[in-house]
Motif scaffolding. Structure first.
Motif, PDB file in Angstrom:
ATOM      1  N   ARG A  90       3.304  16.830  12.866  1.00 22.37           N
ATOM      2  CA  ARG A  90       2.494  15.480  12.033  1.00 22.37           C
ATOM      3  C   ARG A  90       3.506  15.224  10.989  1.00 22.37           C
ATOM      4  O   ARG A  90       4.796  15.458  10.649  1.00 22.37           O
ATOM      5  CB  ARG A  90       1.853  16.552  11.870  1.00 22.37           C
ATOM      6  CG  ARG A  90       0.839  17.738  12.287  1.00 22.37           C
ATOM      7  CD  ARG A  90       0.239  18.549  10.840  1.00 22.37           C
ATOM      8  NE  ARG A  90       0.940  19.786  10.948  1.00 22.37           N
ATOM      9  CZ  ARG A  90       1.112  20.053   9.742  1.00 22.37           C
ATOM     10  NH1 ARG A  90       0.068  19.346   8.769  1.00 22.37           N
ATOM     11  NH2 ARG A  90       1.752  20.481   9.300  1.00 22.37           N
ATOM     12  N   VAL A  91       3.068  13.712  10.851  1.00 22.21           N
ATOM     13  CA  VAL A  91       3.687  13.099  10.467  1.00 22.21           C
ATOM     14  C   VAL A  91       3.390  12.115   8.423  1.00 22.21           C
ATOM     15  O   VAL A  91       1.808  12.221   9.042  1.00 22.21           O
ATOM     16  CB  VAL A  91       4.194  12.068  10.995  1.00 22.21           C
ATOM     17  CG1 VAL A  91       5.050  10.464  10.062  1.00 22.21           C
ATOM     18  CG2 VAL A  91       4.903  11.718  11.694  1.00 22.21           C
ATOM     19  N   MET A  92       3.505  12.922   7.934  1.00 18.62           N
ATOM     20  CA  MET A  92       3.526  12.330   6.763  1.00 18.62           C
ATOM     21  C   MET A  92       4.067  11.479   5.771  1.00 18.62           C
ATOM     22  O   MET A  92       5.130  11.222   5.878  1.00 18.62           O
ATOM     23  CB  MET A  92       3.230  13.717   5.671  1.00 18.62           C
ATOM     24  CG  MET A  92       2.446  13.049   3.880  1.00 18.62           C
ATOM     25  SD  MET A  92       2.867  14.108   2.652  1.00 18.62           S
ATOM     26  CE  MET A  92       1.653  15.529   3.011  1.00 18.62           C
ATOM     27  N   ARG A  93       3.375  10.105   5.514  1.00 22.55           N
ATOM     28  CA  ARG A  93       3.835   8.542   4.805  1.00 22.55           C
ATOM     29  C   ARG A  93       4.001   8.933   3.478  1.00 22.55           C
ATOM     30  O   ARG A  93       2.422   8.485   3.638  1.00 22.55           O
ATOM     31  CB  ARG A  93       3.222   7.713   6.140  1.00 22.55           C
ATOM     32  CG  ARG A  93       4.143   7.696   7.538  1.00 22.55           C
ATOM     33  CD  ARG A  93       4.237   6.428   8.360  1.00 22.55           C
ATOM     34  NE  ARG A  93       4.764   6.511   9.316  1.00 22.55           N
ATOM     35  CZ  ARG A  93       6.667   6.570   9.493  1.00 22.55           C
ATOM     36  NH1 ARG A  93       7.058   6.139   8.683  1.00 22.55           N
ATOM     37  NH2 ARG A  93       6.903   7.093  11.083  1.00 22.55           N
ATOM     38  N   ILE A  94       4.857   8.572   2.592  1.00 18.00           N
ATOM     39  CA  ILE A  94       4.920   8.555   1.061  1.00 18.00           C
ATOM     40  C   ILE A  94       5.259   6.862   1.078  1.00 18.00           C
ATOM     41  O   ILE A  94       6.298   7.190   1.244  1.00 18.00           O
ATOM     42  CB  ILE A  94       4.917   9.709   1.000  1.00 18.00           C
ATOM     43  CG1 ILE A  94       4.618  10.988   1.006  1.00 18.00           C
ATOM     44  CG2 ILE A  94       5.339   9.768  -0.655  1.00 18.00           C
ATOM     45  CD1 ILE A  94       4.926  12.105   0.582  1.00 18.00           C
ATOM     46  N   ALA A  95       4.975   6.180   0.008  1.00 23.45           N
ATOM     47  CA  ALA A  95       5.363   5.002  -0.120  1.00 23.45           C
ATOM     48  C   ALA A  95       6.713   5.582  -1.420  1.00 23.45           C
ATOM     49  O   ALA A  95       6.417   5.983  -1.881  1.00 23.45           O
ATOM     50  CB  ALA A  95       4.390   4.075  -0.886  1.00 23.45           C
ATOM     51  N   ALA A  96       7.645   4.350  -1.299  1.00 16.24           N
ATOM     52  CA  ALA A  96       8.301   4.927  -1.972  1.00 16.24           C
ATOM     53  C   ALA A  96       8.706   4.185  -3.155  1.00 16.24           C
ATOM     54  O   ALA A  96       9.060   5.188  -4.516  1.00 16.24           O
ATOM     55  CB  ALA A  96       9.136   3.840  -1.709  1.00 16.24           C
ATOM     56  N   THR A  97       7.288   3.233  -3.319  1.00 14.76           N
ATOM     57  CA  THR A  97       6.742   3.346  -5.018  1.00 14.76           C
ATOM     58  C   THR A  97       6.492   4.853  -5.865  1.00 14.76           C
ATOM     59  O   THR A  97       5.822   4.463  -6.970  1.00 14.76           O
ATOM     60  CB  THR A  97       6.060   2.317  -4.548  1.00 14.76           C
ATOM     61  OG1 THR A  97       4.538   2.569  -3.976  1.00 14.76           O
ATOM     62  CG2 THR A  97       6.474   0.831  -4.555  1.00 14.76           C
ATOM     63  N   ASP A  98       4.897   5.251  -5.210  1.00 12.22           N
ATOM     64  CA  ASP A  98       5.003   6.210  -4.998  1.00 12.22           C
ATOM     65  C   ASP A  98       5.664   7.422  -5.924  1.00 12.22           C
ATOM     66  O   ASP A  98       5.385   8.236  -6.592  1.00 12.22           O
ATOM     67  CB  ASP A  98       4.039   7.285  -4.514  1.00 12.22           C
ATOM     68  CG  ASP A  98       2.701   6.444  -3.787  1.00 12.22           C
ATOM     69  OD1 ASP A  98       2.778   5.477  -5.326  1.00 12.22           O
ATOM     70  OD2 ASP A  98       1.652   6.580  -2.668  1.00 12.22           O
ATOM     71  N   ILE A  99       7.113   7.861  -5.467  1.00 11.80           N
ATOM     72  CA  ILE A  99       7.946   8.844  -5.588  1.00 11.80           C
ATOM     73  C   ILE A  99       8.904   7.722  -6.679  1.00 11.80           C
ATOM     74  O   ILE A  99       9.105   9.124  -7.314  1.00 11.80           O
ATOM     75  CB  ILE A  99       9.183   8.751  -4.415  1.00 11.80           C
ATOM     76  CG1 ILE A  99       8.464   9.104  -2.962  1.00 11.80           C
ATOM     77  CG2 ILE A  99      10.036   9.147  -4.965  1.00 11.80           C
ATOM     78  CD1 ILE A  99       9.052   8.942  -1.881  1.00 11.80           C
ATOM     79  N   LEU A 100       8.805   6.535  -6.999  1.00 11.28           N
ATOM     80  CA  LEU A 100       9.233   6.481  -8.284  1.00 11.28           C
ATOM     81  C   LEU A 100       9.162   7.058  -9.457  1.00 11.28           C
ATOM     82  O   LEU A 100       8.987   6.820 -10.806  1.00 11.28           O
ATOM     83  CB  LEU A 100       9.962   4.553  -7.975  1.00 11.28           C
ATOM     84  CG  LEU A 100      10.968   4.501  -7.050  1.00 11.28           C
ATOM     85  CD1 LEU A 100      10.898   3.214  -7.119  1.00 11.28           C
ATOM     86  CD2 LEU A 100      12.206   5.415  -7.233  1.00 11.28           C
ATOM     87  N   ASP A 101       7.350   6.792  -9.429  1.00 11.00           N
ATOM     88  CA  ASP A 101       6.163   6.879 -10.566  1.00 11.00           C
ATOM     89  C   ASP A 101       6.002   8.156 -10.560  1.00 11.00           C
ATOM     90  O   ASP A 101       5.313   8.768 -10.523  1.00 11.00           O
ATOM     91  CB  ASP A 101       5.128   6.300  -9.719  1.00 11.00           C
ATOM     92  CG  ASP A 101       3.448   6.433 -11.006  1.00 11.00           C
ATOM     93  OD1 ASP A 101       3.947   7.772 -11.896  1.00 11.00           O
ATOM     94  OD2 ASP A 101       2.721   5.849 -10.868  1.00 11.00           O
ATOM     95  N   GLU A 102       6.388   9.229 -11.636  1.00 10.97           N
ATOM     96  CA  GLU A 102       6.726  10.753 -11.972  1.00 10.97           C
ATOM     97  C   GLU A 102       5.286  11.265 -12.007  1.00 10.97           C
ATOM     98  O   GLU A 102       5.162  12.218 -11.243  1.00 10.97           O
ATOM     99  CB  GLU A 102       7.361  10.783 -13.818  1.00 10.97           C
ATOM    100  CG  GLU A 102       7.688  12.332 -13.657  1.00 10.97           C
ATOM    101  CD  GLU A 102       9.069  12.232 -15.028  1.00 10.97           C
ATOM    102  OE1 GLU A 102       7.720  13.054 -15.671  1.00 10.97           O
ATOM    103  OE2 GLU A 102       8.866  11.087 -15.296  1.00 10.97           O
ATOM    104  N   ARG A 103       3.761  10.098 -11.892  1.00  7.26           N
ATOM    105  CA  ARG A 103       3.288  11.020 -12.227  1.00  7.26           C
ATOM    106  C   ARG A 103       2.549  11.358 -10.784  1.00  7.26           C
ATOM    107  O   ARG A 103       1.802  12.107 -10.011  1.00  7.26           O
ATOM    108  CB  ARG A 103       1.971  10.501 -12.633  1.00  7.26           C
ATOM    109  CG  ARG A 103       2.101  10.539 -14.368  1.00  7.26           C
ATOM    110  CD  ARG A 103       1.222  10.827 -15.058  1.00  7.26           C
ATOM    111  NE  ARG A 103       1.264   7.726 -15.192  1.00  7.26           N
ATOM    112  CZ  ARG A 103       0.944   7.823 -15.707  1.00  7.26           C
ATOM    113  NH1 ARG A 103      -0.411   8.129 -16.686  1.00  7.26           N
ATOM    114  NH2 ARG A 103       0.767   6.599 -15.830  1.00  7.26           N
ATOM    115  N   ALA A 104       2.892  10.055 -10.403  1.00  9.55           N
ATOM    116  CA  ALA A 104       2.116   9.854  -8.323  1.00  9.55           C
ATOM    117  C   ALA A 104       2.959  10.845  -7.740  1.00  9.55           C
ATOM    118  O   ALA A 104       2.895  12.060  -6.949  1.00  9.55           O
ATOM    119  CB  ALA A 104       2.304   8.609  -7.354  1.00  9.55           C
TER     120      ALA A 104
END
Length: 118
Positions: A90-104
């Motif tokens: 299974r593949v879960m895709r996460i936006a790089a911008t969400d990783i850079l946002d501490e709450r996200a």
């Protein structure tokens, strides 16, 4: 499923050249830090290199930058995800911008842990 020699070489190079979002996420996943789950980074599978892979849960976590929104890249990602799904990954895709946002990022980690557990 064994990866090609060329894919192993690419994975090794990618481990040395992680993007900032990948470095941040790896810091959260490495060493069983996320609920005792073991992740591998830049893991070769067949012709592909997965950003992060949790073998027990058969989960690939992909960090997607802005270039993943381009039509050609979207088509490639779909083809790749279908190939992996055919092998039970299974593949879960996460936006790089969400990783850079501490709450996200906190929310993403909860989602990753839940997906890995099944």
């Amino acid at each position: 499923m064994r990866a090609e020699k060329q894919t192993f070489k690419r994975a090794k190079r990618l481990r040395r050249d992680l993007s900032l979002p990948e470095v941040i996420l790896w810091d959260c996943l490495r060493g069983l830090r996320l609920n005792g789950l073991r992740f591998r980074r830049q893991h070769p599978v067949g012709p592909y290199v997965l950003d992060f892979f949790q073998a027990e849960g058969r989960l690939a976590v992909e960090v997607d930058g802005a270039h993943h929104d381009l039509p050609g890249q979207m088509h490639h990602d779909l083809r790749r995800d279908d190939w992996l799904a055919g092998r039970g990954i299974r593949v879960m895709r996460i936006a790089a911008t969400d990783i850079l946002d501490e709450r996200a990022l906190e929310g993403m980690l909860v989602m990753i842990a839940e997906a890995a557990r099944g």
